[in-house]
Design a protein around this motif. Structure first.
Motif, short mmCIF file in Angstrom:
data_model
loop_
_atom_site.label_atom_id
_atom_site.label_comp_id
_atom_site.label_asym_id
_atom_site.label_seq_id
_atom_site.Cartn_x
_atom_site.Cartn_y
_atom_site.Cartn_z
N SER A 85 56.95 -20.86 -45.45
CA SER A 85 57.74 -20.24 -44.38
C SER A 85 56.85 -19.68 -43.27
N ALA A 96 59.96 -12.10 -40.34
CA ALA A 96 61.04 -11.11 -40.40
C ALA A 96 60.48 -9.85 -41.04
N THR A 103 66.02 -9.46 -43.73
CA THR A 103 65.57 -10.83 -43.81
C THR A 103 65.81 -11.53 -42.47
N LEU A 104 65.37 -12.76 -42.38
CA LEU A 104 65.48 -13.49 -41.12
C LEU A 104 66.93 -13.59 -40.65
N ASP A 105 67.85 -13.88 -41.57
CA ASP A 105 69.24 -14.07 -41.16
C ASP A 105 70.00 -12.76 -41.01
N ASP A 106 69.34 -11.62 -41.26
CA ASP A 106 69.95 -10.33 -40.98
C ASP A 106 69.76 -9.91 -39.52
N LEU A 138 70.41 -12.80 -33.06
CA LEU A 138 69.75 -13.91 -32.37
C LEU A 138 69.01 -13.45 -31.13
N ARG A 141 66.87 -21.91 -39.69
CA ARG A 141 67.84 -21.00 -40.29
C ARG A 141 67.71 -21.05 -41.82
N LEU A 142 66.72 -20.33 -42.32
CA LEU A 142 66.48 -20.25 -43.75
C LEU A 142 67.15 -18.98 -44.28
N ALA A 143 68.04 -19.14 -45.24
CA ALA A 143 68.79 -18.00 -45.77
C ALA A 143 67.88 -17.07 -46.55
#
Length: 243
Positions: A44, A52, A62-65, A68, A225-227
């Motif tokens: 990653s 993140a 985390t990244l998806d928290d 944008l 977009r890695l969860a």
């Protein structure tokens, strides 16, 4: 004008110690299966990427928290080119961009160290002093990028203070990062403020020229977009507008 700020992702590229090696090979071919598809194996934090806050603390986002908006915005470029190897970017050096540091700004730190990409010298990059990182966060900046391996210092390779082992991906070629104690103080100051950090940027010189000419600069650092991720590779680009 669009400027590519990313390093190419290739076999044998530099990776951080303990990170997965980058391996790219054909998985399907036109000759055998009728289509070309590459198989990718990478970490990653490979190549040009964003961290993140979760990268340094399980309790952080985390990244998806993250919103944008954290990955796109007007740029302020800090010119610290010419610093000696392993030198800190001190708080006083922020004066040249102090008026641009505000929420929504993407701060890019131009060390010029991208010219050493793929060589042992790349490990001896300048870095953000802890106080500098704290001041950046205090100004409301939540996106920081650097054209170097890390915003924190990287230790010399064990057993070789001059050149060291190959910097082209062998685990252990890059020592543990951080000031004494390896505590990653710049990462902790920025990530603790829920900022994202972009590393291994390149080609910031055109942005410095545009900034000096008064031209607006917008930077995009959108990651894969890695969860639940600690970070991800990005295709970092800048759009330079007219005066």
């Amino acid at each position: 004008m669009i400027v590519d700020l990313s390093v190419p992702v290739v076999n044998g590229m530099p990776v951080y110690p303990g990170d997965p090696e980058v391996e790219i090979a054909p998985a399907l071919t036109v000759a055998a299966e009728g289509v070309n598809v590459l198989g990718l194996h990478l970490g990653s934090q490979s190549g040009t990427h964003v961290d993140a806050p979760f990268h340094i603390d399980d309790a952080l986002p985390t990244l998806d928290d993250l919103p944008l908006e954290r990955f796109l915005g007007p740029a302020a470029v800090l010119d610290v080119r010419g610093l000696p190897p392993r030198s800190p970017v001190t708080a006083g050096m922020l004066e040249t961009v102090a008026g641009r540091l505000r929420p929504g700004t993407v701060l890019l730190v131009a060390t010029g160290w991208d010219e050493h990409w793929g060589t042992p010298e790349y490990l001896a990059h300048p870095y953000l002093a802890a106080e500098t990182a704290r001041l950046i966060a205090a100004a409301g900046v939540r996106t920081v990028g650097i054209d170097a391996l890390s915003v924190d210092p990287t230790s010399r390779p064990a057993g070789d203070d001059a050149a060291g082992a190959s910097a082209t991906g062998a685990a252990g070629a890059i020592g543990a990062a951080g000031e004494p104690g390896g505590d990653l103080p710049a990462h902790r100051a920025l990530c603790g403020a829920h900022a994202v950090i972009a590393e291994n940027l390149r080609n910031l010189d055109p942005l410095l020229e545009a900034q000096a000419a008064g031209r607006p600069i917008e930077v995009s650092l959108f990651p894969l977009r890695l969860a639940g991720a600690d970070g991800a590779p990005v295709r970092a680009v800048a759009r330079i507008g007219g005066v």
